[in-house]
Write a protein that holds these residues in place. Structure first.
Motif, PDB file in Angstrom:
ATOM      1  N   GLY A  20       0.827  -1.202   0.000  1.00  0.00           N
ATOM      2  CA  GLY A  20       0.000   0.000   0.000  1.00  0.00           C
ATOM      3  C   GLY A  20       0.860   1.250   0.000  1.00  0.00           C
ATOM      4  O   GLY A  20       1.965   1.258   0.554  1.00  0.00           O
ATOM      5  N   ALA A  21       0.360   2.297  -0.626  1.00  0.00           N
ATOM      6  CA  ALA A  21       1.070   3.581  -0.642  1.00  0.00           C
ATOM      7  C   ALA A  21       0.082   4.689  -0.311  1.00  0.00           C
ATOM      8  O   ALA A  21      -1.065   4.651  -0.746  1.00  0.00           O
ATOM      9  CB  ALA A  21       1.713   3.834  -2.008  1.00  0.00           C
ATOM     10  N   MET A  22       0.531   5.667   0.467  1.00  0.00           N
ATOM     11  CA  MET A  22      -0.375   6.738   0.882  1.00  0.00           C
ATOM     12  C   MET A  22       0.403   7.996   1.227  1.00  0.00           C
ATOM     13  O   MET A  22       1.596   7.954   1.550  1.00  0.00           O
ATOM     14  CB  MET A  22      -1.203   6.296   2.081  1.00  0.00           C
ATOM     15  CG  MET A  22      -0.382   5.944   3.321  1.00  0.00           C
ATOM     16  SD  MET A  22      -1.396   5.506   4.747  1.00  0.00           S
ATOM     17  CE  MET A  22      -2.068   7.116   5.175  1.00  0.00           C
ATOM     18  N   ASN A  23      -0.295   9.137   1.145  1.00  0.00           N
ATOM     19  CA  ASN A  23       0.243  10.399   1.621  1.00  0.00           C
ATOM     20  C   ASN A  23      -0.045  10.515   3.121  1.00  0.00           C
ATOM     21  O   ASN A  23      -1.008   9.916   3.625  1.00  0.00           O
ATOM     22  CB  ASN A  23      -0.394  11.573   0.881  1.00  0.00           C
ATOM     23  CG  ASN A  23      -0.075  11.546  -0.599  1.00  0.00           C
ATOM     24  OD1 ASN A  23       0.991  11.084  -1.010  1.00  0.00           O
ATOM     25  ND2 ASN A  23      -0.992  12.045  -1.416  1.00  0.00           N
ATOM     26  N   PRO A  24       0.728  11.310   3.853  1.00  0.00           N
ATOM     27  CA  PRO A  24       0.476  11.440   5.294  1.00  0.00           C
ATOM     28  C   PRO A  24      -0.689  12.356   5.635  1.00  0.00           C
ATOM     29  O   PRO A  24      -1.125  12.389   6.784  1.00  0.00           O
ATOM     30  CB  PRO A  24       1.797  11.997   5.823  1.00  0.00           C
ATOM     31  CG  PRO A  24       2.379  12.732   4.668  1.00  0.00           C
ATOM     32  CD  PRO A  24       1.961  11.984   3.444  1.00  0.00           C
ATOM     33  N   CYS A  25      -1.183  13.101   4.644  1.00  0.00           N
ATOM     34  CA  CYS A  25      -2.308  14.002   4.878  1.00  0.00           C
ATOM     35  C   CYS A  25      -2.916  14.351   3.518  1.00  0.00           C
ATOM     36  O   CYS A  25      -2.346  14.009   2.478  1.00  0.00           O
ATOM     37  CB  CYS A  25      -1.853  15.269   5.613  1.00  0.00           C
ATOM     38  SG  CYS A  25      -0.762  16.314   4.616  1.00  0.00           S
ATOM     39  N   PRO A  26      -4.048  15.024   3.462  1.00  0.00           N
ATOM     40  CA  PRO A  26      -4.666  15.342   2.168  1.00  0.00           C
ATOM     41  C   PRO A  26      -3.753  16.111   1.215  1.00  0.00           C
ATOM     42  O   PRO A  26      -3.751  15.855   0.013  1.00  0.00           O
ATOM     43  CB  PRO A  26      -5.890  16.170   2.560  1.00  0.00           C
ATOM     44  CG  PRO A  26      -6.260  15.670   3.909  1.00  0.00           C
ATOM     45  CD  PRO A  26      -4.948  15.379   4.587  1.00  0.00           C
ATOM     46  N   CYS A  27      -2.964  17.067   1.726  1.00  0.00           N
ATOM     47  CA  CYS A  27      -2.069  17.824   0.842  1.00  0.00           C
ATOM     48  C   CYS A  27      -0.758  17.097   0.614  1.00  0.00           C
ATOM     49  O   CYS A  27      -0.012  17.418  -0.327  1.00  0.00           O
ATOM     50  CB  CYS A  27      -1.815  19.226   1.394  1.00  0.00           C
ATOM     51  SG  CYS A  27      -0.643  19.288   2.778  1.00  0.00           S
TER      52      CYS A  27
END
Length: 517
Positions: free
Chosen positions: A354-361
């Motif tokens: 899985g890959a993700m940003n730490p916050c919306p921006c």
């Protein structure tokens, strides 16, 4: 002879049930009647079969025709019964001898002009036929290479109904395929693996910790979560993983090919799956698309990733209910779907990346650049539940790439070198777990850790400290030990040392940083 029986098969999920197609053509009102718990597409076979028989040059007398598909308790679906129904009727009319049907299985869809068309699921059907002592299978010509992957059984491909009749009457046998040397083909393909479409780890600048985590994840079949700002190389790292996956053996290759056969996703000319699958799923995917299901249950993306990698990019953008259905397959390595008319089991032994940003921006925790409020950050991160996070063996942060790394002309370690270490670690695990059904360190149950992952006094003290300071759950505690076992295998040591545990614990620091604030 007015009565005849032809052997065929029905696919239920990934399992195959043999079906006897019985036909009785007798004097009476000219009707065509089919029985045997049939779906609408099977009932429509009557019109297709009668027209195909006439257009193939055979007379179809105006008699009473009754076709039964046995067993009657099994729901029959699809158009694959067209060819056996036509053969059974022609046998009843005396166009084919009853002896020709002994030890023979037929499957295929018919066109109105008598052509035999491609169908899904031929490989598992031929496998089941061989297990039941059947010596010949007549299949559509387009499926012949697929069926011929099974050794020890004659697979005959036909293009037309008339051609199938000639084969049965032994008037035409020139296109009989006795099977191919699957072992030799796989060996040749491994030596000539095409990596043209797979990016190389050498192309990733910096991010040594991320590449190391990917190596550990593949070596021990561990789940991996990458978290970091946009442009830090998370997605590229995931897409490099196929280049370090170990090669398939014959058994694994046929098992994966069987799944793709049922889905009708095989290449006609090269049907054998020779490389581990890498499935990248968009965040708009539904639960059924991911785990399988539907009115007629079929494998989903999880099963299509069996033996390989399932990559979920932009993880928090998935619906929470979709992510939660992954929890059980990640533990059990299989999926059980229940319906009123039966239960369906699909394999699900895969590595989740899985890959993700730490916050919306995407800029948190750099508060000078981050434009999100604390509530927005918390809401964003809360889309990944604690139970789901506990099932990720390695959580690693991909930091923003530095200018020095981008301009560094030195060549980083390539995927081929990493793959050698991965294969060595997998070989160690294969020997260690021989005869146990365990294929990797990640599959170890809690009761197996004492035997395979014994810790010394110093290691136990380290884990006790980590458990209390980091607030680990029992599941994360066990996963850290299993990760350390893989690190030790890559290190070539039999015993888990403190340095192995320290590195494994380091892959849970991101969990502490973002979700325990």
């Amino acid at each position: 002879m007015s009565f005849s029986t032809v052997l065929s098969a029905s696919i239920e999920g990934l399992s195959v049930e043999l079906v006897r197609v019985e036909a009785d053509v007798s004097n009476g009102l000219p009707v065509f009647h089919m029985v045997g718990y049939l779906s609408s597409e099977v009932k429509e076979a009557g019109e297709r079969v009668r027209t195909a028989i006439r257009n193939s040059g055979f007379d179809y007398p105006p008699k009473r025709t009754v076709v039964n598909l046995s067993p009657a308790t099994l729901r029959k679906r699809g158009a694959s019964f067209d060819l056996p129904i036509a053969a059974a009727i022609l046998t009843s009319l005396g166009k084919i001898s009853m002896e020709a049907m002994h030890g023979c299985l037929l499957i295929g869809e018919l066109g109105l002009d008598g052509t035999v068309r491609k169908i899904p699921g031929v490989l598992p059907v031929v496998m089941e036929a061989k297990r039941n002592g059947i010596t010949r299978c007549i299949v559509p010509k387009e499926n012949q290479a697929e069926g011929a992957l099974v050794e020890g059984i004659r697979v005959i491909g036909v293009r037309r109904l008339s051609e199938a009749i000639e084969v049965l009457n032994q008037k035409q046998i020139s296109n009989v395929n006795e099977g191919i040397d699957s072992r030799g083909s796989i060996g040749a393909q491994i030596k000539n693996r095409s990596g043209d479409n797979i990016p190389d780890f050498a192309d990733i600048r910096g991010q040594e910790n991320v590449k190391r985590a990917a190596e550990i994840a593949v070596a021990g079949r561990h789940n991996l979560l990458l978290i970091g700002p946009p442009g830090s190389g998370k997605s590229m790292t995931a897409r490099c993983i196929p280049g370090i996956l170990p090669p398939l053996d014959l058994e694994e290759s046929l098992e994966i090919t069987k799944i793709y056969s049922v889905m009708g996703m095989l290449n006609e000319e090269e049907p054998l799956i020779r490389e581990r699958p890498f499935r990248e799923v968009h965040h708009t995917a539904t639960r059924a698309a991911l785990i399988g299901g539907g009115a007629v249950p079929h494998p989903g993306e999880i099963s299509l990733a069996h033996g390989g990698v399932l990559f979920l990019d932009e993880l928090p953008e998935f619906k929470k209910s979709v992510l939660e259905v992954l929890r059980q397959p990640l533990e059990k390595h299989s999926i059980l779907i229940s319906r009123v008319y039966g239960n369906y089991s699909f394999p699900a032994d895969f590595i989740l990346v899985g890959a993700m940003n730490p916050c919306p921006c995407g800029c948190f925790p750099d508060m000078e650049k981050c434009t999100c409020t604390p509530t927005q950050i918390q809401t964003y991160l809360s889309r990944i539940s604690r139970p789901f996070l506990d099932r990720m063996d390695l959580c690693v942060e991909a930091a923003r790439v530095k200018y020095e790394d981008l301009t560094d002309e030195s060549r980083a370690e390539c995927s081929a070198e990493i793959r050698k270490r991965v294969c060595s670690a997998r070989t160690i695990q294969k020997e260690r777990y021989r005869g146990t059904g365990i294929t990797g360190n990640a599959m170890l149950a809690a009761g197996d850790l004492k035997h395979y992952c014994e810790l010394g006094p110093a290691e136990n003290r380290l884990m006790e400290q980590a458990f209390s300071v980091m607030g680990l759950t029992a599941r994360t505690y066990h996963r850290i030990i299993k990760t350390a076992r893989t690190i030790a295998d890559l290190d070539g040591t039999d015993r888990i040392c403190e340095r192995h545990l320290q590195e494994a614990i380091g892959y849970r620091v991101v969990d502490e940083k973002y979700w325990r604030r």
